[in-house]
Design a protein around this motif. Sequence first.
Motif, PDB file in Angstrom:
ATOM      1  N   ILE A   4       0.821  -1.213   0.000  1.00  0.00           N
ATOM      2  CA  ILE A   4       0.000   0.000   0.000  1.00  0.00           C
ATOM      3  C   ILE A   4       0.856   1.266   0.000  1.00  0.00           C
ATOM      4  CG2 ILE A   4      -1.767   1.311   1.223  1.00  0.00           C
ATOM      5  CD1 ILE A   4      -2.794  -1.270  -0.023  1.00  0.00           C
ATOM      6  N   ALA A   5       1.845   1.319   0.898  1.00  0.00           N
ATOM      7  CA  ALA A   5       2.644   2.540   1.022  1.00  0.00           C
ATOM      8  C   ALA A   5       4.021   2.204   1.580  1.00  0.00           C
ATOM      9  CB  ALA A   5       1.935   3.554   1.920  1.00  0.00           C
ATOM     10  N   ILE A   6       4.940   3.134   1.380  1.00  0.00           N
ATOM     11  CA  ILE A   6       6.310   2.984   1.853  1.00  0.00           C
ATOM     12  C   ILE A   6       6.752   4.269   2.534  1.00  0.00           C
ATOM     13  CG2 ILE A   6       7.122   3.637  -0.458  1.00  0.00           C
ATOM     14  CD1 ILE A   6       9.735   2.221   0.082  1.00  0.00           C
ATOM     15  N   SER A   7       7.460   4.132   3.638  1.00  0.00           N
ATOM     16  CA  SER A   7       8.108   5.268   4.283  1.00  0.00           C
ATOM     17  C   SER A   7       9.573   4.902   4.495  1.00  0.00           C
ATOM     18  CB  SER A   7       7.451   5.583   5.629  1.00  0.00           C
ATOM     19  OG  SER A   7       8.119   6.670   6.261  1.00  0.00           O
ATOM     20  N   SER A   8      10.415   5.907   4.606  1.00  0.00           N
ATOM     21  CA  SER A   8      11.842   5.628   4.743  1.00  0.00           C
ATOM     22  C   SER A   8      12.528   6.701   5.576  1.00  0.00           C
ATOM     23  CB  SER A   8      12.513   5.537   3.370  1.00  0.00           C
ATOM     24  OG  SER A   8      12.265   6.700   2.609  1.00  0.00           O
ATOM     25  N   PHE A  53       7.000  -0.708   5.333  1.00  0.00           N
ATOM     26  CA  PHE A  53       5.958  -0.936   4.337  1.00  0.00           C
ATOM     27  C   PHE A  53       4.630  -1.203   5.045  1.00  0.00           C
ATOM     28  CE2 PHE A  53       9.843  -2.395   2.203  1.00  0.00           C
ATOM     29  CZ  PHE A  53       9.760  -1.729   0.982  1.00  0.00           C
ATOM     30  N   LEU A  54       3.569  -0.712   4.434  1.00  0.00           N
ATOM     31  CA  LEU A  54       2.219  -1.035   4.869  1.00  0.00           C
ATOM     32  C   LEU A  54       1.614  -2.006   3.869  1.00  0.00           C
ATOM     33  CD1 LEU A  54      -0.378  -0.603   6.569  1.00  0.00           C
ATOM     34  CD2 LEU A  54      -0.888   1.356   5.077  1.00  0.00           C
ATOM     35  N   PHE A  59      -0.525   5.087   9.382  1.00  0.00           N
ATOM     36  CA  PHE A  59       0.817   4.720   8.914  1.00  0.00           C
ATOM     37  C   PHE A  59       1.694   5.965   8.813  1.00  0.00           C
ATOM     38  CE2 PHE A  59       3.706   3.539   5.274  1.00  0.00           C
ATOM     39  CZ  PHE A  59       4.479   2.642   5.988  1.00  0.00           C
ATOM     40  N   GLU A  60       1.087   7.070   8.415  1.00  0.00           N
ATOM     41  CA  GLU A  60       1.820   8.335   8.349  1.00  0.00           C
ATOM     42  C   GLU A  60       2.253   8.772   9.749  1.00  0.00           C
ATOM     43  OE1 GLU A  60       0.958  12.970   7.033  1.00  0.00           O
ATOM     44  OE2 GLU A  60      -0.121  11.344   6.024  1.00  0.00           O
ATOM     45  N   SER A  61       1.377   8.601  10.724  1.00  0.00           N
ATOM     46  CA  SER A  61       1.716   8.942  12.111  1.00  0.00           C
ATOM     47  C   SER A  61       2.836   8.046  12.623  1.00  0.00           C
ATOM     48  CB  SER A  61       0.483   8.785  13.015  1.00  0.00           C
ATOM     49  OG  SER A  61      -0.545   9.666  12.617  1.00  0.00           O
ATOM     50  N   GLN A  62       2.810   6.791  12.230  1.00  0.00           N
ATOM     51  CA  GLN A  62       3.856   5.843  12.615  1.00  0.00           C
ATOM     52  C   GLN A  62       5.206   6.288  12.057  1.00  0.00           C
ATOM     53  OE1 GLN A  62       3.151   1.768  11.240  1.00  0.00           O
ATOM     54  NE2 GLN A  62       3.229   1.122  13.370  1.00  0.00           N
ATOM     55  N   ALA A  63       5.211   6.703  10.799  1.00  0.00           N
ATOM     56  CA  ALA A  63       6.444   7.199  10.181  1.00  0.00           C
ATOM     57  C   ALA A  63       6.928   8.465  10.882  1.00  0.00           C
ATOM     58  CB  ALA A  63       6.202   7.471   8.695  1.00  0.00           C
ATOM     59  N   ASP A  64       5.988   9.322  11.263  1.00  0.00           N
ATOM     60  CA  ASP A  64       6.334  10.554  11.956  1.00  0.00           C
ATOM     61  C   ASP A  64       6.948  10.258  13.318  1.00  0.00           C
ATOM     62  OD1 ASP A  64       6.247  13.491  11.981  1.00  0.00           O
ATOM     63  OD2 ASP A  64       4.816  13.246  13.613  1.00  0.00           O
ATOM     64  N   VAL A 115       5.745  -3.686   8.239  1.00  0.00           N
ATOM     65  CA  VAL A 115       7.077  -4.261   8.399  1.00  0.00           C
ATOM     66  C   VAL A 115       8.113  -3.145   8.363  1.00  0.00           C
ATOM     67  CG1 VAL A 115       8.845  -5.748   7.396  1.00  0.00           C
ATOM     68  CG2 VAL A 115       6.468  -6.487   7.395  1.00  0.00           C
ATOM     69  N   LYS A 116       8.987  -3.119   9.357  1.00  0.00           N
ATOM     70  CA  LYS A 116      10.087  -2.144   9.407  1.00  0.00           C
ATOM     71  C   LYS A 116      11.402  -2.907   9.360  1.00  0.00           C
ATOM     72  CE  LYS A 116      11.421  -0.228  13.304  1.00  0.00           C
ATOM     73  NZ  LYS A 116      12.907  -0.412  13.373  1.00  0.00           N
ATOM     74  N   ASP A 117      12.259  -2.553   8.387  1.00  0.00           N
ATOM     75  CA  ASP A 117      13.542  -3.249   8.300  1.00  0.00           C
ATOM     76  C   ASP A 117      14.647  -2.433   8.956  1.00  0.00           C
ATOM     77  OD1 ASP A 117      14.497  -1.304   6.534  1.00  0.00           O
ATOM     78  OD2 ASP A 117      14.275  -2.541   4.752  1.00  0.00           O
ATOM     79  N   ASP A 118      15.850  -3.006   9.019  1.00  0.00           N
ATOM     80  CA  ASP A 118      16.953  -2.356   9.712  1.00  0.00           C
ATOM     81  C   ASP A 118      17.647  -1.311   8.859  1.00  0.00           C
ATOM     82  OD1 ASP A 118      17.960  -4.585   8.095  1.00  0.00           O
ATOM     83  OD2 ASP A 118      19.916  -4.058   8.922  1.00  0.00           O
TER      84      ASP A 118
END
Length: 237
Positions: free
Chosen positions: A45-49, A140-141, A156-161, A132-135
Amino acid sequence: MKTLCVAAVVVLSLSSVCQAASLACEKLLKPVDKAPDLRGSWYFIAISSKSCWVSTLMSSLLWSSIQVNITSKDTANMYTAEFKYKFHGYCDTDSEDYLYENNTLFDVDINNTPKGQADVLLQSGCPDCFVVKDDEGISFLFSRRQNVTDAELKEFESQADCLGWSKPQVFSSDHDYKNCLSAEDEDVDTSRLPSLIFERIKNTYTVQLKCLTETFYSFPDDALKWTQQNLSNFFLF
């Protein structure tokens, strides 16, 4: 006296807001207590980095849609993930084996031995999603659905924040993997691909400019952190 009372109310209000935000982040960044049944079909669905360029380039260059089908193997806690990719009308496939253990996912070698750092499954209020959060600083959602609600994406945006990472970029929801050209076929004409990528870059230039701005303004903080770390290491000797 009245001014003092007003100031006290403001301070207490700000303190309450900060505490609420801290508790929300603590919950969002906590690994899942119990992971969902990973088997079956999921959509990216989405990716944050951590670096905005990872998610920005993923969106600006490829604008891909990805589906993964996860099946369990004969060995306990072992899974095979079969990926389908689609980008600019071209499709590709791939597969990987994973070990799921204690709410974490590991890549494995040919002997099913875990290798590298674990990917961590984080909390999600979405009933048919997992995160899932990698090292390497990427999260990714995933969802059973091809699209999620605005509220679920906002979470998910709040999680990335909370992680201090970039605003998530959404994957394409075009999951028609039958009516596309195979990127693995050497006879397929891929001459149009560069122009399609360039067109996508032009249409998303505001996202790239925002990332460039964020990178520019992060230089002083990064330089300060680097200096503090190296000075600390220097005085240890």
